[in-house]
Write a protein that holds these residues in place. Sequence first.
Motif, PDB file in Angstrom:
ATOM      1  N   TYR A 135      64.562  -6.590  80.566  1.00 15.16           N
ATOM      2  CA  TYR A 135      65.998  -6.382  80.784  1.00 15.16           C
ATOM      3  C   TYR A 135      66.399  -6.533  82.246  1.00 15.16           C
ATOM      4  O   TYR A 135      67.569  -6.398  82.593  1.00 15.16           O
ATOM      5  N   CYS A 136      65.450  -6.817  83.101  1.00 16.99           N
ATOM      6  CA  CYS A 136      65.647  -6.857  84.552  1.00 16.99           C
ATOM      7  C   CYS A 136      65.804  -8.312  85.008  1.00 16.99           C
ATOM      8  O   CYS A 136      64.822  -9.055  85.001  1.00 16.99           O
ATOM      9  N   PRO A 137      67.026  -8.747  85.397  1.00 13.01           N
ATOM     10  CA  PRO A 137      67.224 -10.142  85.802  1.00 13.01           C
ATOM     11  C   PRO A 137      66.307 -10.623  86.936  1.00 13.01           C
ATOM     12  O   PRO A 137      65.749 -11.718  86.838  1.00 13.01           O
ATOM     13  N   PRO A 138      66.083  -9.832  88.010  1.00 15.67           N
ATOM     14  CA  PRO A 138      65.162 -10.323  89.042  1.00 15.67           C
ATOM     15  C   PRO A 138      63.720 -10.469  88.522  1.00 15.67           C
ATOM     16  O   PRO A 138      62.986 -11.350  88.961  1.00 15.67           O
ATOM     17  N   CYS A 139      63.343  -9.593  87.577  1.00 12.34           N
ATOM     18  CA  CYS A 139      62.000  -9.694  86.983  1.00 12.34           C
ATOM     19  C   CYS A 139      61.867 -11.017  86.239  1.00 12.34           C
ATOM     20  O   CYS A 139      60.876 -11.734  86.390  1.00 12.34           O
ATOM     21  N   GLU A 140      62.879 -11.327  85.436  1.00 13.31           N
ATOM     22  CA  GLU A 140      62.830 -12.562  84.654  1.00 13.31           C
ATOM     23  C   GLU A 140      62.800 -13.779  85.569  1.00 13.31           C
ATOM     24  O   GLU A 140      62.100 -14.751  85.299  1.00 13.31           O
ATOM     25  N   LYS A 141      63.529 -13.719  86.657  1.00 12.23           N
ATOM     26  CA  LYS A 141      63.581 -14.860  87.576  1.00 12.23           C
ATOM     27  C   LYS A 141      62.232 -15.116  88.248  1.00 12.23           C
ATOM     28  O   LYS A 141      61.832 -16.266  88.434  1.00 12.23           O
ATOM     29  N   GLU A 142      61.502 -14.045  88.608  1.00 14.70           N
ATOM     30  CA  GLU A 142      60.254 -14.238  89.341  1.00 14.70           C
ATOM     31  C   GLU A 142      59.043 -14.524  88.442  1.00 14.70           C
ATOM     32  O   GLU A 142      58.028 -15.024  88.926  1.00 14.70           O
ATOM     33  N   MET A 143      59.136 -14.230  87.161  1.00  8.12           N
ATOM     34  CA  MET A 143      57.989 -14.445  86.263  1.00  8.12           C
ATOM     35  C   MET A 143      57.497 -15.896  86.251  1.00  8.12           C
ATOM     36  O   MET A 143      56.298 -16.136  86.350  1.00  8.12           O
ATOM     37  N   PRO A 144      58.381 -16.904  86.129  1.00 11.75           N
ATOM     38  CA  PRO A 144      57.887 -18.286  86.167  1.00 11.75           C
ATOM     39  C   PRO A 144      57.207 -18.632  87.501  1.00 11.75           C
ATOM     40  O   PRO A 144      56.237 -19.400  87.523  1.00 11.75           O
ATOM     41  N   TYR A 145      57.686 -18.061  88.593  1.00 14.87           N
ATOM     42  CA  TYR A 145      57.055 -18.305  89.893  1.00 14.87           C
ATOM     43  C   TYR A 145      55.637 -17.741  89.910  1.00 14.87           C
ATOM     44  O   TYR A 145      54.711 -18.362  90.438  1.00 14.87           O
ATOM     45  N   MET A 146      55.485 -16.542  89.338  1.00 14.81           N
ATOM     46  CA  MET A 146      54.154 -15.932  89.260  1.00 14.81           C
ATOM     47  C   MET A 146      53.242 -16.807  88.396  1.00 14.81           C
ATOM     48  O   MET A 146      52.086 -17.047  88.758  1.00 14.81           O
ATOM     49  N   GLU A 147      53.764 -17.286  87.275  1.00 14.63           N
ATOM     50  CA  GLU A 147      52.973 -18.146  86.388  1.00 14.63           C
ATOM     51  C   GLU A 147      52.564 -19.435  87.100  1.00 14.63           C
ATOM     52  O   GLU A 147      51.423 -19.892  86.967  1.00 14.63           O
ATOM     53  N   ASN A 148      53.479 -20.027  87.864  1.00 16.74           N
ATOM     54  CA  ASN A 148      53.176 -21.265  88.596  1.00 16.74           C
ATOM     55  C   ASN A 148      51.987 -21.100  89.535  1.00 16.74           C
ATOM     56  O   ASN A 148      51.255 -22.060  89.781  1.00 16.74           O
ATOM     57  N   GLN A 149      51.784 -19.911  90.080  1.00 23.26           N
ATOM     58  CA  GLN A 149      50.737 -19.683  91.080  1.00 23.26           C
ATOM     59  C   GLN A 149      49.487 -19.023  90.514  1.00 23.26           C
ATOM     60  O   GLN A 149      48.465 -18.908  91.199  1.00 23.26           O
ATOM     61  N   TYR A 150      49.556 -18.577  89.266  1.00 19.29           N
ATOM     62  CA  TYR A 150      48.477 -17.766  88.689  1.00 19.29           C
ATOM     63  C   TYR A 150      47.112 -18.449  88.730  1.00 19.29           C
ATOM     64  O   TYR A 150      46.149 -17.898  89.273  1.00 19.29           O
ATOM     65  N   GLU A 151      46.987 -19.632  88.168  1.00 20.66           N
ATOM     66  CA  GLU A 151      45.676 -20.293  88.089  1.00 20.66           C
ATOM     67  C   GLU A 151      45.123 -20.608  89.480  1.00 20.66           C
ATOM     68  O   GLU A 151      43.939 -20.415  89.743  1.00 20.66           O
ATOM     69  N   ARG A 152      45.976 -21.090  90.354  1.00 17.92           N
ATOM     70  CA  ARG A 152      45.542 -21.434  91.713  1.00 17.92           C
ATOM     71  C   ARG A 152      44.930 -20.218  92.421  1.00 17.92           C
ATOM     72  O   ARG A 152      43.850 -20.290  92.996  1.00 17.92           O
ATOM     73  N   PHE A 153      45.620 -19.087  92.352  1.00 18.43           N
ATOM     74  CA  PHE A 153      45.149 -17.916  93.081  1.00 18.43           C
ATOM     75  C   PHE A 153      44.047 -17.177  92.341  1.00 18.43           C
ATOM     76  O   PHE A 153      43.226 -16.508  92.966  1.00 18.43           O
ATOM     77  N   LYS A 154      43.995 -17.308  91.033  1.00 17.15           N
ATOM     78  CA  LYS A 154      42.898 -16.713  90.277  1.00 17.15           C
ATOM     79  C   LYS A 154      41.572 -17.326  90.728  1.00 17.15           C
ATOM     80  O   LYS A 154      40.569 -16.626  90.886  1.00 17.15           O
ATOM     81  N   GLU A 155      41.576 -18.636  90.970  1.00 18.80           N
ATOM     82  CA  GLU A 155      40.382 -19.325  91.471  1.00 18.80           C
ATOM     83  C   GLU A 155      39.989 -18.842  92.864  1.00 18.80           C
ATOM     84  O   GLU A 155      38.838 -18.969  93.267  1.00 18.80           O
ATOM     85  N   LEU A 156      40.937 -18.296  93.590  1.00 22.01           N
ATOM     86  CA  LEU A 156      40.683 -17.795  94.945  1.00 22.01           C
ATOM     87  C   LEU A 156      40.313 -16.313  94.962  1.00 22.01           C
ATOM     88  O   LEU A 156      40.129 -15.728  96.024  1.00 22.01           O
ATOM     89  N   GLY A 157      40.236 -15.692  93.783  1.00 23.78           N
ATOM     90  CA  GLY A 157      39.851 -14.290  93.720  1.00 23.78           C
ATOM     91  C   GLY A 157      41.016 -13.312  93.709  1.00 23.78           C
ATOM     92  O   GLY A 157      40.848 -12.149  94.064  1.00 23.78           O
ATOM     93  N   VAL A 158      42.203 -13.776  93.297  1.00 28.94           N
ATOM     94  CA  VAL A 158      43.375 -12.906  93.215  1.00 28.94           C
ATOM     95  C   VAL A 158      43.842 -12.866  91.768  1.00 28.94           C
ATOM     96  O   VAL A 158      43.998 -13.905  91.133  1.00 28.94           O
ATOM     97  N   GLU A 159      44.071 -11.672  91.255  1.00 25.91           N
ATOM     98  CA  GLU A 159      44.535 -11.488  89.881  1.00 25.91           C
ATOM     99  C   GLU A 159      45.973 -10.986  89.891  1.00 25.91           C
ATOM    100  O   GLU A 159      46.333 -10.154  90.720  1.00 25.91           O
ATOM    101  N   ILE A 160      46.776 -11.533  88.991  1.00 30.09           N
ATOM    102  CA  ILE A 160      48.137 -11.029  88.770  1.00 30.09           C
ATOM    103  C   ILE A 160      48.092 -10.153  87.529  1.00 30.09           C
ATOM    104  O   ILE A 160      47.599 -10.580  86.483  1.00 30.09           O
ATOM    105  N   ILE A 161      48.579  -8.923  87.660  1.00 30.69           N
ATOM    106  CA  ILE A 161      48.702  -8.003  86.528  1.00 30.69           C
ATOM    107  C   ILE A 161      50.160  -7.547  86.511  1.00 30.69           C
ATOM    108  O   ILE A 161      50.639  -6.959  87.477  1.00 30.69           O
ATOM    109  N   ALA A 162      50.852  -7.851  85.410  1.00 26.54           N
ATOM    110  CA  ALA A 162      52.275  -7.533  85.298  1.00 26.54           C
ATOM    111  C   ALA A 162      52.458  -6.455  84.234  1.00 26.54           C
ATOM    112  O   ALA A 162      52.395  -6.733  83.043  1.00 26.54           O
ATOM    113  N   VAL A 163      52.676  -5.226  84.669  1.00 25.74           N
ATOM    114  CA  VAL A 163      52.793  -4.076  83.768  1.00 25.74           C
ATOM    115  C   VAL A 163      54.222  -3.950  83.268  1.00 25.74           C
ATOM    116  O   VAL A 163      55.155  -3.754  84.058  1.00 25.74           O
ATOM    117  N   ASP A 164      54.395  -4.082  81.939  1.00 23.29           N
ATOM    118  CA  ASP A 164      55.710  -3.842  81.353  1.00 23.29           C
ATOM    119  C   ASP A 164      55.900  -2.337  81.190  1.00 23.29           C
ATOM    120  O   ASP A 164      54.987  -1.632  80.763  1.00 23.29           O
TER     121      ASP A 164
END
Length: 183
Positions: free
Chosen positions: A74-103
């Motif tokens: 229900y949070c507009p800024p949350c919805e806006k940033e989710m695709p950006y997080m997805e765009n970077q997820y695989e790249r940074f996962k390979e570098l040792g960074v995990e994204i965890i998004a708690v609903d």
Amino acid sequence: MKQKRRLLIRSTILLIIVTALGYTFYQNFFSDQTGMVKVGEEAPDFILTDLNGQTIQLSNYLGKGVFLNFWGTYCPPCEKEMPYMENQYERFKELGVEIIAVDVGEPELVVRRFVERHKLSFPIPMDSERRVIDLYGIRPLPTTFLIDENGIVTQRITGGMTEEDIIDYLSSIVPKDSDHKLK
């Protein structure tokens, strides 16, 4: 005489009410909240279940950087940033960074539809009882914690982020001994 006394009593009562309301407002919006996780502290451990039924325990990510995001559909800024997080997820996962998004406290069906619509692949644990949001002192949404490979909070970000912000934040928590370099 009675009028003066009545006016004094009413004025005193009004002053007490205004003071109590002012104090409550200050405590809720401006003061340092108890339970708020601060930069430099160890990130409190938690165990939640994600949409796939997998257990997510924060302490299992020691040795990695963690981008811990608290959000709601229900949070507009949350919805806006989710695709950006997805765009970077695989790249940074390979570098040792995990994204965890708690609903935070929404029905699983609502979250599942949101995740499918945005094609999100990073872990989405469900804080249905709102225990983790209380543990971390989350207010407002979205709020993101950057956690280094030692489990220490390096930054707390409130509000929405651009994709450039997310890249910068993810870059800041790449483990120092990462075998990969940022391109």
